[in-house]
Design an enzyme around this catalytic site. Structure first.
Site, mmCIF file in Angstrom:
data_model
loop_
_atom_site.group_PDB
_atom_site.id
_atom_site.type_symbol
_atom_site.label_atom_id
_atom_site.label_comp_id
_atom_site.label_asym_id
_atom_site.label_seq_id
_atom_site.Cartn_x
_atom_site.Cartn_y
_atom_site.Cartn_z
ATOM 1 N N LYS A 175 -9.559 7.165 4.356
ATOM 2 C CA LYS A 175 -9.987 5.988 3.600
ATOM 3 C C LYS A 175 -11.484 5.752 3.760
ATOM 4 O O LYS A 175 -11.966 5.614 4.881
ATOM 5 C CB LYS A 175 -9.218 4.760 4.086
ATOM 6 C CG LYS A 175 -7.716 4.877 3.896
ATOM 7 C CD LYS A 175 -6.968 3.757 4.574
ATOM 8 C CE LYS A 175 -7.010 3.864 6.076
ATOM 9 N NZ LYS A 175 -6.105 2.933 6.760
ATOM 10 N N GLY A 206 -6.257 -6.704 7.202
ATOM 11 C CA GLY A 206 -4.948 -6.108 6.898
ATOM 12 C C GLY A 206 -4.920 -5.134 5.733
ATOM 13 O O GLY A 206 -3.838 -4.737 5.285
ATOM 14 N N THR A 207 -6.072 -4.693 5.272
ATOM 15 C CA THR A 207 -6.069 -3.754 4.134
ATOM 16 C C THR A 207 -5.380 -2.439 4.494
ATOM 17 O O THR A 207 -4.631 -1.885 3.679
ATOM 18 C CB THR A 207 -7.506 -3.449 3.634
ATOM 19 O OG1 THR A 207 -8.339 -3.218 4.765
ATOM 20 C CG2 THR A 207 -8.058 -4.580 2.790
ATOM 21 N N GLY A 208 -5.643 -1.944 5.701
ATOM 22 C CA GLY A 208 -5.040 -0.658 6.100
ATOM 23 C C GLY A 208 -3.517 -0.747 6.167
ATOM 24 O O GLY A 208 -2.800 0.137 5.686
ATOM 25 N N CYS A 209 -3.023 -1.849 6.760
ATOM 26 C CA CYS A 209 -1.567 -2.056 6.874
ATOM 27 C C CYS A 209 -0.956 -2.133 5.484
ATOM 28 O O CYS A 209 0.101 -1.540 5.215
ATOM 29 C CB CYS A 209 -1.268 -3.373 7.595
ATOM 30 S SG CYS A 209 -2.088 -3.548 9.182
ATOM 31 N N THR A 248 -10.858 -8.826 4.034
ATOM 32 C CA THR A 248 -10.179 -7.520 4.065
ATOM 33 C C THR A 248 -9.272 -7.374 5.284
ATOM 34 O O THR A 248 -8.945 -6.262 5.694
ATOM 35 C CB THR A 248 -11.212 -6.377 4.080
ATOM 36 O OG1 THR A 248 -12.072 -6.569 5.214
ATOM 37 C CG2 THR A 248 -12.039 -6.336 2.817
HETATM 38 N N1 LIG Z 1 -13.843 -4.051 -0.954
HETATM 39 C C1 LIG Z 1 -12.887 -3.211 -1.342
HETATM 40 N N2 LIG Z 1 -12.604 -3.022 -2.648
HETATM 41 C C2 LIG Z 1 -11.621 -2.187 -3.043
HETATM 42 N N3 LIG Z 1 -10.859 -1.493 -2.191
HETATM 43 C C3 LIG Z 1 -11.089 -1.625 -0.874
HETATM 44 C C4 LIG Z 1 -12.108 -2.487 -0.368
HETATM 45 N N4 LIG Z 1 -12.098 -2.422 1.001
HETATM 46 C C5 LIG Z 1 -11.107 -1.564 1.321
HETATM 47 N N5 LIG Z 1 -10.512 -1.072 0.203
HETATM 48 C C6 LIG Z 1 -9.393 -0.145 0.149
HETATM 49 O O1 LIG Z 1 -8.375 -0.650 0.991
HETATM 50 C C7 LIG Z 1 -7.635 0.412 1.555
HETATM 51 C C8 LIG Z 1 -7.619 0.257 3.059
HETATM 52 O O2 LIG Z 1 -8.807 0.814 3.561
HETATM 53 P P1 LIG Z 1 -9.594 0.353 4.837
HETATM 54 O O3 LIG Z 1 -10.676 1.334 5.048
HETATM 55 O O4 LIG Z 1 -9.964 -1.074 4.699
HETATM 56 O O5 LIG Z 1 -8.479 0.534 5.917
HETATM 57 P P2 LIG Z 1 -8.566 0.235 7.442
HETATM 58 O O6 LIG Z 1 -9.972 0.311 7.932
HETATM 59 O O7 LIG Z 1 -7.548 1.093 8.104
HETATM 60 O O8 LIG Z 1 -8.066 -1.268 7.455
HETATM 61 P P3 LIG Z 1 -7.836 -2.219 8.695
HETATM 62 O O9 LIG Z 1 -9.163 -2.844 8.937
HETATM 63 O O10 LIG Z 1 -6.807 -3.181 8.194
HETATM 64 O O11 LIG Z 1 -7.358 -1.373 9.843
HETATM 65 C C9 LIG Z 1 -8.308 1.701 1.068
HETATM 66 O O12 LIG Z 1 -7.632 2.173 -0.076
HETATM 67 C C10 LIG Z 1 -9.707 1.225 0.711
HETATM 68 O O13 LIG Z 1 -10.304 2.082 -0.231
HETATM 69 C C1 LIG Z 2 -0.668 -6.349 14.462
HETATM 70 C C2 LIG Z 2 -1.807 -5.676 13.801
HETATM 71 N N1 LIG Z 2 -1.650 -4.416 13.342
HETATM 72 C C3 LIG Z 2 -2.666 -3.776 12.715
HETATM 73 C C4 LIG Z 2 -3.887 -4.394 12.558
HETATM 74 C C5 LIG Z 2 -5.027 -3.639 11.898
HETATM 75 O O1 LIG Z 2 -5.644 -4.322 10.933
HETATM 76 C C6 LIG Z 2 -4.017 -5.720 13.056
HETATM 77 N N2 LIG Z 2 -5.180 -6.418 12.932
HETATM 78 N N3 LIG Z 2 -2.963 -6.320 13.661
#
Ligand SMILES: Nc1ncnc2c1ncn2[C@@H]1O[C@H](COP(=O)(O)OP(=O)(O)OP(=O)(O)O)[C@@H](O)[C@H]1O
Ligand SMILES: Cc1ncc(CO)c(N)n1
Length: 267
Positions: free
Chosen positions: A173, A206-209, A204
């Protein structure tokens, strides 16, 4: 109805972890179940405390789910400790679980560390080989490969290395790091970019989850890996574009943006 299971930590503020996963699965039309690895006392500004489940209890949660409602797909998020990872790997093997998406959660958006140093190796050795898809962000991909990733070419090379090492698909990502919303899927020796439109939203949490749960939901419904990622990108873009603004820090998204009917009407 298709079913999905999240194995992850609880986020008391409801934007990440188990809560984000369940909201996402419901919004994507599958029946959501959970096996909670840890409780976190957390909000949009940070993580105040973590209380891990015992390995024995996590094993009982997983037995309860697998012996009753078999999940069509599984998403694995925060697992902090080696013994918990080992229990999960054992149960996934024993029950022959399928459609496994592993989000190698290491650090929260707020900066808090969510996995112990020792557990990273166990995650790599025990869980990654069982995954159909890994969804690391760039810092996580750097930890996994030892590479420094500052270009799109480096992202491709790193995703290739991880995919070949663990024999699974890898979605690296780019979000809020290298090329905004563009993610790279490496699957079966080929790569494809998923180009999202960057949404100017600082919230943003929880975007990854959310992304990994949306992909798991789509795999549960029978879509291919590529189509599952494609649909998950559309879902997260919609959830970000809804511009929910809650909390004092990096706030949560509107997971229910697509569900608007007479039950959601306000007085
Ligand atoms: N500002 C944004 N606009 C559009 N898409 C986004 C934006 N920020 C993140 N994404 C998308 O959200 C999804 C999650 O990516 P991100 O890199 O935020 O994950 P992460 O770092 O694992 O998240 P977390 O911080 O929750 O662990 C990806 O598909 C990314 O491209
Ligand atoms: C419980 C939990 N899982 C994953 C993440 C990653 O965003 C978070 N902030 N909290």
């Amino acid at each position: 109805m298709k079913t999905a299971l999240t194995i992850a930590g609880s986020d008391s503020s409801g934007g990440a972890g188990i809560q984000a996963d369940i909201k996402t699965m419901m919004a994507n039309g599958v029946y959501a179940m959970s096996a909670i690895t840890a409780l976190t006392a957390q909000n949009t500004t940070g993580v105040a405390a973590i209380q891990n489940a015992t390995a024995e209890f996590l094993g009982q949660e997983l037995d309860s789910v697998f012996n009753d409602i078999f999940p069509d797909a599984i998403k694995i998020g925060m697992v902090s400790e080696s013994d918990l990872i080992q229990v999960i790997a054992g149960k996934l093997r024993r029950y022959k679980a399928k459609n496994i998406v592993v989000d190698p959660v290491m650090v929260a958006t707020s900066g808090a560390r969510l996995i112990s140093e020792a557990a990273v190796d166990v995650l790599k050795n025990e869980l990654f080989p069982l995954a159909d898809l890994l969804t690391p962000n760039i810092p996580e991909t750097e930890v996994l490969t030892g590479m420094q990733i500052t270009t799109a070419e480096a992202m491709i090379e790193a995703a290739r290395q991880v995919s070949e090492k663990y024999h699974c698909a890898v979605l690296c990502k780019g979000g809020h790091q290298l090329n905004d919303a563009n993610d790279l899927l490496y699957v079966n020796g080929a790569y494809r970019w998923f180009e999202g439109k960057r949404i100017n939203n600082p919230n943003t949490h929880g975007t990854g989850c959310t992304l990994s749960s949306a992909i798991a939901s789509n795999l549960a419904k029978g879509f291919s890996m590529e189509e599952s990622v494609n649909r998950a990108k559309d879902y997260i873009s919609g959830a970000l574009a809804a511009m929910l603004d809650l909390g004092k820090g990096s706030g949560p998204m509107d997971h229910g943006f697509a569900i608007k009917n007479n039950f959601t009407e306000e007085a």
